[in-house]
Design an enzyme around this catalytic site. Structure first.
Site, PDB file in Angstrom:
ATOM      1  N   ASP A   1      -4.701  16.096   6.312  1.00 18.49           N
ATOM      2  CA  ASP A   1      -4.256  16.355   7.513  1.00 18.49           C
ATOM      3  C   ASP A   1      -5.734  16.656   8.519  1.00 18.49           C
ATOM      4  O   ASP A   1      -6.282  16.855   8.076  1.00 18.49           O
ATOM      5  CB  ASP A   1      -3.658  17.823   8.228  1.00 18.49           C
ATOM      6  CG  ASP A   1      -2.939  17.911   9.387  1.00 18.49           C
ATOM      7  OD1 ASP A   1      -2.674  17.992   9.841  1.00 18.49           O
ATOM      8  OD2 ASP A   1      -3.473  18.893   9.720  1.00 18.49           O
TER       9      ASP A   1
ATOM     10  N   GLU B   1      -5.229  11.240   7.145  1.00 22.13           N
ATOM     11  CA  GLU B   1      -4.303  11.116   8.592  1.00 22.13           C
ATOM     12  C   GLU B   1      -5.926  10.392   9.525  1.00 22.13           C
ATOM     13  O   GLU B   1      -6.492  11.818  10.395  1.00 22.13           O
ATOM     14  CB  GLU B   1      -3.730  12.120   9.393  1.00 22.13           C
ATOM     15  CG  GLU B   1      -3.103  12.022  10.415  1.00 22.13           C
ATOM     16  CD  GLU B   1      -2.701  13.701  10.982  1.00 22.13           C
ATOM     17  OE1 GLU B   1      -1.802  13.457  11.892  1.00 22.13           O
ATOM     18  OE2 GLU B   1      -3.522  14.370  11.174  1.00 22.13           O
TER      19      GLU B   1
HETATM   20  C1  NOJ Z   1      -1.551  16.283  12.106  1.00 25.06           C
HETATM   21  C2  NOJ Z   1      -0.083  16.768  12.232  1.00 25.06           C
HETATM   22  O1  NOJ Z   1       0.818  15.934  11.290  1.00 25.06           O
HETATM   23  C3  NOJ Z   1       0.973  18.118  12.459  1.00 25.06           C
HETATM   24  O2  NOJ Z   1       2.141  17.748  12.887  1.00 25.06           O
HETATM   25  C4  NOJ Z   1       0.259  18.874  13.158  1.00 25.06           C
HETATM   26  O3  NOJ Z   1       0.723  19.839  14.378  1.00 25.06           O
HETATM   27  C5  NOJ Z   1      -1.227  18.702  13.722  1.00 25.06           C
HETATM   28  N1  NOJ Z   1      -1.783  17.555  12.715  1.00 25.06           N
HETATM   29  C6  NOJ Z   1      -1.692  19.818  12.922  1.00 25.06           C
HETATM   30  O4  NOJ Z   1      -2.333  20.302  11.682  1.00 25.06           O
END
Ligand code: NOJ
Ligand code: CA
Length: 594
Positions: A242, A315
């Site tokens: 993430d 991500e």
């Molecule tokens: C990316 C995640 O996909 C999202 O849903 C989240 O709110 C943020 N990172 C913070 O962790």
């Protein structure tokens, strides 16, 4: 959904691109790499399905999806053809950001089940050759995590340095002063939160309840390696990392640059804050060393026979294709096997030039690595809202799915895409659950619209939960028509389109591993490409980006043009040659050259 849109398009994100270039990988695909079913290479032509556990299947009637619910639905996923499930966080959490605020990384939130349920899910998934990928949230924890509770307890606590603490500007014994600098949270307003007890500010890139950990502290590295090891030993197939480009902040704490409009004036974003860049808090080159470390660590859990089998997905919201190439690392210092390509999938309208150019980039400019295409997730409006015209939405979804599955590489999609679930945002502020929507209302209604319960059938609560149960987000009224039961086994349904594309991706050699070559590159209406691999017939793909019928004339060097249909939009004719392919509105044709 404003914050990811900001991340995806922010002009300033380009600034750090060049710095990351130096680590671009030189990996060459190995012969036969993408052979379906090969243990070591499973991720190279993989189909990965994202599940938001709260919303997939409620097995115990509390209105919230859970792990046992997912286990119940594994046969469905097998039938669809998925190789791996990415589970968004299901660790214990106060659920301020629905699991992205983790309070214990080595357990399961009781709302979703127990570790025993998790082990059963892994075991049952394994029987069906489906891997489970966990979400690894390493940028921040919950403010209720024991590390942070310790850290904020006193300035001398041994955990103080596990988070990012700073004095206020002009702080005195009685005045907290101003925030340390102008950095903003992606969820709106200042990224600094005052802690009255210890009289310092802490930094949070996301919500106030999500304090950033301090990656300059070696203890953080050790703690996350321990957590990663815990899950790998339990049998997970890997992780999705993430917010991985936000681990580090500018050590000099310089202000972000304020963005200016065309008249040279600053302006407000959807949260009512002065719009800024985020080059001081996102995509810093120092992130790469952490990913090299985590990849090396993850590789030690593979069997020596199959190195590199545990999959790390990133991500990776990065601004340029060069930045994306850098996310793979180098052969000596690999990072992600599959950083998400947000260049292709986060184009927000059906713009043929952009798709042609970005699909070409990911084929030619990532040093032969494997692309991971992705159009949808729990942070982005669903396909209907971004590409639909309200008339041809199913055919438009077929066009998108074709780019996703008939391009080289691995494909990641989001639960419900396969049946054409639509974005259903809340209509009243009091119903909003997502913190982004609470802060951003009414300009940004948040992400609830793409997180509604999975639509399994036409019954009340759509088979997600028992009739009469209040589900955590309402089941969209269109579930009476849009649902799995209505589409499974129906030759012309969107579900069958997804299933067939996945089957072709796995079984037709050119679609499994062939390179992508764009065809007819000046055509402004139809996007066409060919997949080519040695020793197997090439496959031609044509997708109509317009609501009018189109005819394309394609040619591939060395081929007669005679073609056998593999898949076409329902109702379309079979061409005898690629010299004349007729496509209906948003029609698709896929054929194997003879
Ligand atoms: C990316 C995640 O996909 C999202 O849903 C989240 O709110 C943020 N990172 C913070 O962790
Ligand atoms: Ca439940």
């Amino acid at each position: 959904m404003n914050w990811t849109r900001t991340i995806g398009t922010c002009a300033a994100m380009c600034v750090l691109g060049a710095a990351a270039l130096s680590v671009a990988a030189q990996t060459k695909p190995e012969a036969g790499d993408a052979a379906a079913g090969s243990e070591q290479n499973w991720w190279k032509n993989a189909v990965i399905y994202e599940i938001y556990p709260r919303s997939f299947q409620d097995s115990n009637g509390d209105g919230i999806g859970d792990l046992n619910g997912i286990t119940e639905r594994l046969d469905y996923l097998k039938e669809l053809g998925v190789d791996a499930i990415w589970l968004t966080p299901c660790y214990p959490s106060p659920q301020v950001d629905f699991g992205y605020d983790v309070s214990d990384y080595k357990n399961i939130d009781p709302q979703y089940g127990t570790l025993k349920d998790f082990d059963r899910l892994i075991k049952e998934a394994d029987k069906r050759h489906i891997r489970i990928l966990m979400d690894m949230v390493m940028n921040h924890t919950s403010d209720k995590h024991k590390w942070f509770i310790q850290s904020r307890s006193s300035r001398t606590n041994s955990y103080r340095d596990w988070y990012v603490w700073h004095d206020g500007k002009g702080e005195t014994a009685t005045d907290k002063g101003d925030v340390p600098n102008n950095w903003q949270s992606d969820f709106g307003h200042s990224a600094w939160e005052w802690d009255e007890k210890t009289r310092q500010y802490y930094y949070h890139k996301f919500y106030i309840q999500q304090p950033d950990v301090n990656w300059d502290n070696p203890k953080i590295h050790a703690a996350f390696k321990d957590i990663i090891g815990f899950w790998l030993k339990r049998g997970v197939g890997g992780f999705r990392f993430d917010a991985i480009t936000t681990l580090f902040e500018d050590p000099q704490m310089r202000d972000e640059e304020v963005l200016l409009d065309k008249d040279g004036k600053s302006y407000l974003n959807d949260y009512g804050d002065i719009a800024e860049n985020d080059t001081r808090t996102n995509n810093l080159p120092t992130n790469h060393a952490v990913m090299q470390e985590m990849r090396a660590w993850s590789d030690t859990f593979d069997s020596p026979k199959f190195p590199g089998t545990r999959l790390l997905i990133g991500e990776t919201y990065v601004p340029t294709i060069a930045d994306l190439a850098a996310e793979y690392g180098t052969p000596d210092k690999p990072e992600f096997q599959l950083p998400m390509d947000t260049q292709v999938g986060f184009i927000d309208k059906l713009d043929i030039d952009q798709f042609r150019s970005k699909l070409n980039d990911v084929e030619t400019a990532i040093n032969g690595n494997v692309p991971l295409l992705v159009f949808t997730n729990h942070d982005r409006p669903r396909l209907d809202l971004r590409y639909g015209d309200g008339i041809h939405d199913d055919n438009i979804a077929r066009v998108i799915a074709t780019m996703l599955f008939a391009s080289r590489g691995s494909s990641l999609f989001y639960y419900g895409d396969e049946i054409g679930m639509k974005t259903t945002p809340p209509t009243r502020k009091e119903d909003v659950k997502d913190p982004v929507g609470i802060t951003g209302w009414p300009n940004d209604k948040g992400r609830d619209g793409e997180r509604t319960p999975m639509q399994w059938d036409a019954e009340p609560n759509a088979g997600f939960s028992k009739a009469g149960v209040k589900t955590w987000l309402p089941v969209p009224p269109n579930s009476t028509e849009i649902n799995v039961k209505a589409e499974e086994g129906k030759p012309d349904s969107l579900f069958t389109w997804y299933q067939t594309l996945i089957r072709l991706k796995k079984t037709v050699p050119a679609l499994a591993s062939g390179e992508n070559v764009m065809l007819d590159t000046t055509n402004t209406k139809v996007l066409s490409w060919v997949r080519q691999t040695a020793g197997a017939p090439s496959v031609v793909i044509a997708t109509n980006f317009t609501a009018e019928p189109q005819t394309v004339s394609l040619s591939v060097a060395g081929a007669s043009g005679s073609v056998k249909t593999l898949l076409k939009t329902p109702g379309a004719a079979d061409p005898s040659s690629i010299a004349s392919i007729q496509l209906g509105p948003f029609g698709v044709y896929i054929g194997e050259l003879q």
